[in-house]
Design an enzyme around this catalytic site. Structure first.
Site, short mmCIF file in Angstrom:
data_model
loop_
_atom_site.label_atom_id
_atom_site.label_comp_id
_atom_site.label_asym_id
_atom_site.label_seq_id
_atom_site.Cartn_x
_atom_site.Cartn_y
_atom_site.Cartn_z
CG ASP A 44 7.92 30.77 -5.02
OD1 ASP A 44 8.97 31.41 -4.92
OD2 ASP A 44 6.85 31.14 -4.53
CG ASP B 81 10.29 31.72 2.98
OD1 ASP B 81 11.19 32.10 2.22
OD2 ASP B 81 9.28 32.41 3.23
CD GLU C 92 10.74 34.77 -5.95
OE1 GLU C 92 9.95 33.89 -6.37
OE2 GLU C 92 10.88 35.06 -4.76
CG HIS D 106 12.13 32.84 -1.21
ND1 HIS D 106 11.30 31.77 -1.00
CD2 HIS D 106 11.68 33.43 -2.35
CE1 HIS D 106 10.39 31.72 -1.94
NE2 HIS D 106 10.59 32.71 -2.80
CD GLU E 265 9.62 36.12 -1.39
OE1 GLU E 265 9.33 36.97 -2.24
OE2 GLU E 265 8.90 35.13 -1.17
CD GLU E 266 6.62 32.68 -0.84
OE1 GLU E 266 5.82 33.61 -1.05
OE2 GLU E 266 7.12 32.01 -1.76
CG HIS F 257 2.41 30.92 -3.75
ND1 HIS F 257 2.12 32.16 -3.22
CD2 HIS F 257 3.76 30.87 -3.80
CE1 HIS F 257 3.24 32.82 -2.98
NE2 HIS F 257 4.25 32.06 -3.34
ZN LIG Z 1 9.24 33.14 -4.31
#
Ligand SMILES: [Zn+2]
Length: 386
Positions: A105, A75, A165, A73, A137-138, A359
């Site tokens: 990520d 984003d 991931e 992903h 995705e997030e 994150h």
């Molecule tokens: Zn991810």
């Protein structure tokens, strides 16, 4: 230039696109599209209805089914309210680690696949290698959902999906789904001294929650015998309940935020149909007997399909052959893998870096993780060479 140096250069470019989920990812998608186009890949970019987000799907090798899809992903999660030592959107190297938002990520994986793309293109491949880079995705795998229906509509049938991931390059063959909802109850306000003349939205919300808690107990008995999840069944949680103004006022509006994490798709069907049936056949008729405008409405916040561990899994066997690891695990976090599985692909999650850094401020990826990922991709290129 070494593969790792190329990967670093590409990662540095990718990190400089601030593709926080609320913002556009078009610049990054076009940049990656150009890289792949230049080495001879066929590249398709699918914009969403807003025109500010897009998925990229590219192919190297023969035009046929059964290809290997490398998915990531584009984003990233926001950096607001986080204390970073360096600019999160500028790659920063220290102590054999690369820092920046999205390094683990999951732009590190994407950069590694792009760095290896020229080598894939130089080889005569017996089956295609696809690149699938998605948006949002997030915020609930929104881009992957549209990409999966796009592939279906175009009749493209890859055989294997590897979702990069961050797993520290461990093979993950299963994760629970995650389905989040907000259910809003609208009743009829009135004085607390005459409860029968109003429709107390909070009381109906409580009955709704009670039914959800019964369903939660029922789910424990539905766990598959061989489930490896902890706990082994589908869980359900009530996250927030609000409503009302004061002791002596009938509540006009109430809200329940809740989620469940299915271990199998049957449980998804069970929970959604049971609670809908209860709301429509028990609660709503009682509410509307007093106030015809009363309503119960459920908003879907996100539905991430689970990845069900399968006894036969070509993706797992392939990646195990490439990484030399024979174990495959299940994890607690959700990914796009379940969506690809629902398309009929065999899927695993395996990528560089650790979810522990995802994150967080000062997100990083270790260089040796990127090297391990490059080794896997190099092996993949050799494996599918004709
Ligand atoms: Zn991810």
């Amino acid at each position: 230039m070494t593969d790792l140096a190329r990967t670093k250069d590409i990662l540095s470019e990718l990190i400089s696109f601030p593709t926080v989920s609320t913002d556009s990812n078009l610049d990054m998608i076009q940049h990656m599209g150009a890289l792949l186009y230049d080495i001879g890949a066929s590249v398709d970019i699918y914009a969403d209805d807003s025109g500010t987000k897009a998925n990229l799907f590219a192919t190297i090798g023969p035009d046929r089914d059964g290809g290997i899809l490398l998915s990531g992903h584009s984003d990233v999660v926001p950096v607001a309210d986080q204390d970073w030592r360096s600019d999160p959107f500028q790659l920063y190297e220290a102590d054999d680690k690369l820092y920046g938002r999205g390094t683990c990520d999951m732009k590190g994986f994407i950069a590694a696949t792009l760095a290896m793309a020229p080598e894939f293109a130089r080889r005569e491949l017996s089956r295609p290698i696809h690149f699938a880079f998605t948006h949002d995705e997030e915020t609930g795998c929104i881009g992957a959902q549209t990409l999966v229906s796009e592939l279906k509509a175009r009749g493209i049938k890859p055989g294997i999906a590897v979702i990069g991931e961050p797993t520290m390059m461990r093979i993950i063959e299963g994760h629970k789904g995650c389905c989040e909802y907000t259910t809003r109850f609208s009743g009829l306000e009135g004085h607390g001294s005459a409860p029968d003349r109003g429709v107390n939205a909070a009381e109906y919300a409580v009955r709704y929650v009670s039914r959800l808690l019964e369903i939660r107990e029922e789910l424990k008995g539905r766990a598959p015998g061989n489930s490896r999840f902890d706990p082994p069944w589908t869980t359900l949680n009530i996250g927030r309940v609000t409503g009302g103004v004061a002791h002596n006022v009938i509540v006009g509006k109430s809200e329940v935020e809740w989620e469940f994490r299915p271990v199998q798709s049957d449980d998804y069907d069970y929970v959604t149909s049971e609670i809908t049936r209860y709301a429509e056949t028990v609660l709503l008729p009682a509410m509307r007997a007093i106030c015809p405008d009363a309503s119960i409405e459920t908003e879907t916040i996100g539905e991430v399909t689970g990845l069900e561990p399968m006894p036969e899994n070509e993706a797992r066997d392939l990646v195990a052959g490439l990484t030399g690891s024979n174990d495959a695990d299940v994890v607690a976090f959700g990914t796009e893998a379940g969506l690809f599985q629902s398309l009929g692909l065999s899927a695993v999650v395996c990528g560089p870096g650790s979810i522990d850094q995802a994150h967080k401020p000062d997100e990083y990826i270790e260089l040796k993780q990127l090297s391990a990922c490059l080794d896997m991709l190099k092996g993949l290129g050799r494996k599918v060479a004709a």
